[in-house]
Design a protein around this motif. Structure first.
Motif, mmCIF file in Angstrom:
data_model
loop_
_atom_site.group_PDB
_atom_site.id
_atom_site.type_symbol
_atom_site.label_atom_id
_atom_site.label_comp_id
_atom_site.label_asym_id
_atom_site.label_seq_id
_atom_site.Cartn_x
_atom_site.Cartn_y
_atom_site.Cartn_z
ATOM 1 N N SER A 194 0.795 -1.227 0.000
ATOM 2 C CA SER A 194 0.000 0.000 0.000
ATOM 3 C C SER A 194 0.822 1.269 0.000
ATOM 4 O O SER A 194 0.322 2.338 -0.352
ATOM 5 N N GLY A 195 2.097 1.194 0.420
ATOM 6 C CA GLY A 195 2.922 2.388 0.525
ATOM 7 C C GLY A 195 4.282 2.181 -0.102
ATOM 8 O O GLY A 195 4.816 1.071 -0.116
ATOM 9 N N VAL A 196 4.868 3.280 -0.611
ATOM 10 C CA VAL A 196 6.171 3.193 -1.264
ATOM 11 C C VAL A 196 6.871 4.535 -1.129
ATOM 12 O O VAL A 196 6.235 5.591 -1.137
ATOM 13 N N ALA A 207 14.470 2.079 -3.058
ATOM 14 C CA ALA A 207 13.157 2.466 -2.541
ATOM 15 C C ALA A 207 12.626 1.359 -1.646
ATOM 16 O O ALA A 207 13.054 0.200 -1.734
ATOM 17 N N LEU A 208 11.674 1.721 -0.789
ATOM 18 C CA LEU A 208 11.014 0.785 0.112
ATOM 19 C C LEU A 208 9.530 0.729 -0.196
ATOM 20 O O LEU A 208 8.915 1.750 -0.529
ATOM 21 N N ALA A 209 8.935 -0.447 -0.090
ATOM 22 C CA ALA A 209 7.488 -0.630 -0.209
ATOM 23 C C ALA A 209 7.005 -1.384 1.017
ATOM 24 O O ALA A 209 7.697 -2.271 1.535
ATOM 25 N N VAL A 210 5.813 -1.031 1.503
ATOM 26 C CA VAL A 210 5.286 -1.678 2.700
ATOM 27 C C VAL A 210 3.848 -2.123 2.491
ATOM 28 O O VAL A 210 3.125 -1.603 1.637
ATOM 29 N N GLY A 211 3.451 -3.089 3.313
ATOM 30 C CA GLY A 211 2.084 -3.592 3.305
ATOM 31 C C GLY A 211 1.856 -4.453 4.533
ATOM 32 O O GLY A 211 2.751 -4.615 5.372
ATOM 33 N N PRO A 212 0.678 -5.031 4.662
ATOM 34 C CA PRO A 212 0.345 -5.817 5.857
ATOM 35 C C PRO A 212 1.232 -7.034 6.082
ATOM 36 O O PRO A 212 1.326 -7.527 7.208
#
Length: 373
Positions: A310-312, A322-327
């Protein structure tokens, strides 16, 4: 649009010269991230340099933070459910509840911070639930600068080009996404004409999942992420929201739970998109895409994150990381979004990195963390 379940900023606006020791520490963290994604033998040769999310106790386990603004290593703002806004100025050791009075029934999904004292937050929802607040004194007082009076509108995200000029976006009204504009730092807002906005697809909307469905880069360029329709799209404007073009993205679509959830641009041409299907029981086989020509061409990641994200956020001063995040975890790319590798299994909804190279993440159960190495 707010996907359920689960119930659903971008870069800070100041570019202050940082002490050399802070930049060196940040550079070391980036290097450590690269080591972490290398072969296990390489990682073993770098003891003490494994980067990790260091949790910061917000004492807010009942709140889900989907709005995040990383001002720097010491200062960050988070915004979330129950009308909650918190601010730290000591690196997360202490958090001050600076929520606007009377906002307990609202859901804040985006916060944009200019510095430790000035910030703008967006509450989402149908009709008057969509509101914008601004503070100039670190949250001691707030001014409600916008309240949506159109029951057809549902505002999802906001972004700023500089300290004065910014936009907010609503799901389609009369068949087109609605854009709200400010030229005085969020003190007043005006709905822009819709003549330059392409028609929305049936069921198309934005996802208020991370405060990153509307992002900007430079003085005039802005991108809007969509989902919920037959095709996932990113809309681009080069004139601060007056005219837009649309591009299809190779991420899961064709369902109200699928699409692009988060965007990040390091300049007006190089961008990353993450998303997928937010439902935990549904696969997201192609959850990321990248572009090197801004509004025109998006390519799928050769090795995408393993699940919905959901996020980057780009790591500042890096052309490729870069970083990406989620549950289900945090992923890192060191090649501009071509390949991603999971570096942490924890649940976060949004991520943001500051000019001094510090990175923060936030999510469910009051979780906030800062990247350490």
């Amino acid at each position: 649009m707010t996907p359920t379940p689960p119930t659903i900023g971008t870069s800070p606006l100041t570019r202050i010269r940082r002490p050399a020791r802070t930049v060196i520490a940040g550079a070391a963290c980036v290097a450590a991230l690269a080591v972490l994604t290398a072969a296990p033998a390489q990682a073993q040769q770098a003891p003490g340099r494994t980067p990790h999310w260091e949790p910061k106790d917000t004492a807010s386990p009942e709140v889900r933070f989907r709005g995040l603004a990383a001002v720097g290593r010491s200062t960050a703002w988070v915004a979330g459910t129950r009308g909650t806004v918190l601010r730290t100025t000591d690196g997360g050791a202490n958090w001050r509840n600076v929520s606007p009075p009377g906002a307990a029934a609202l859901q804040f999904r985006d916060v944009e911070a200019f510095d430790a004292r000035r910030a703008v937050v967006l509450a989402i929802g149908e009709g008057e639930a969509s509101r914008v607040y601004r503070t100039d004194d670190g949250g001691e007082t707030w001014t409600e600068s916008f309240r949506n009076t159109d029951p057809r509108a549902f505002y999802d995200c906001l972004t700023f080009f500089d300290r004065r000029h910014g936009l907010a976006m609503s799901d389609p009204v009369d068949g087109k996404f609605r854009i709200l504009s400010t030229g005085d730092g969020g003190r007043t807002w005006t709905v822009l004409p819709s003549a330059g906005m392409p028609a929305a697809q049936a069921g198309e909307a934005g996802f208020a999942a991370s405060g990153q469905c509307l992002v900007s880069a430079g003085p005039r360029d802005v991108w809007l992420a969509t989902g919920g329709a037959a095709r996932a799209r990113v809309l681009h404007s080069a004139d601060r929201g007056l005219t837009w073009t649309a591009a299809d993205l190779p991420v899961p679509a064709g369902d109200p739970a699928r699409g692009v959830f988060g965007l990040a641009f390091r300049d007006r041409t190089h961008g990353l998109a993450v998303g997928g299907d937010y439902r935990a029981d549904q696969a997201s086989p192609q959850a990321a895409a990248r572009t090197a020509d801004g509004p025109r061409t998006w390519r799928p990641a050769a090795e995408p994150p393993p699940a919905y994200r959901s996020g980057v956020s780009w790591l500042p001063h890096s052309r490729t990381a870069a970083l990406a995040v989620g549950p289900t975890g945090t992923d890192l790319t060191t090649d501009g979004g071509r390949t991603w590798r999971t570096v942490d299994p924890g649940s976060y909804d949004t991520v943001d990195c500051a000019p001094d190279l510090s990175c923060w993440a936030a999510g469910e159960q009051g979780r906030v963390a800062r990247l350490e190495s």
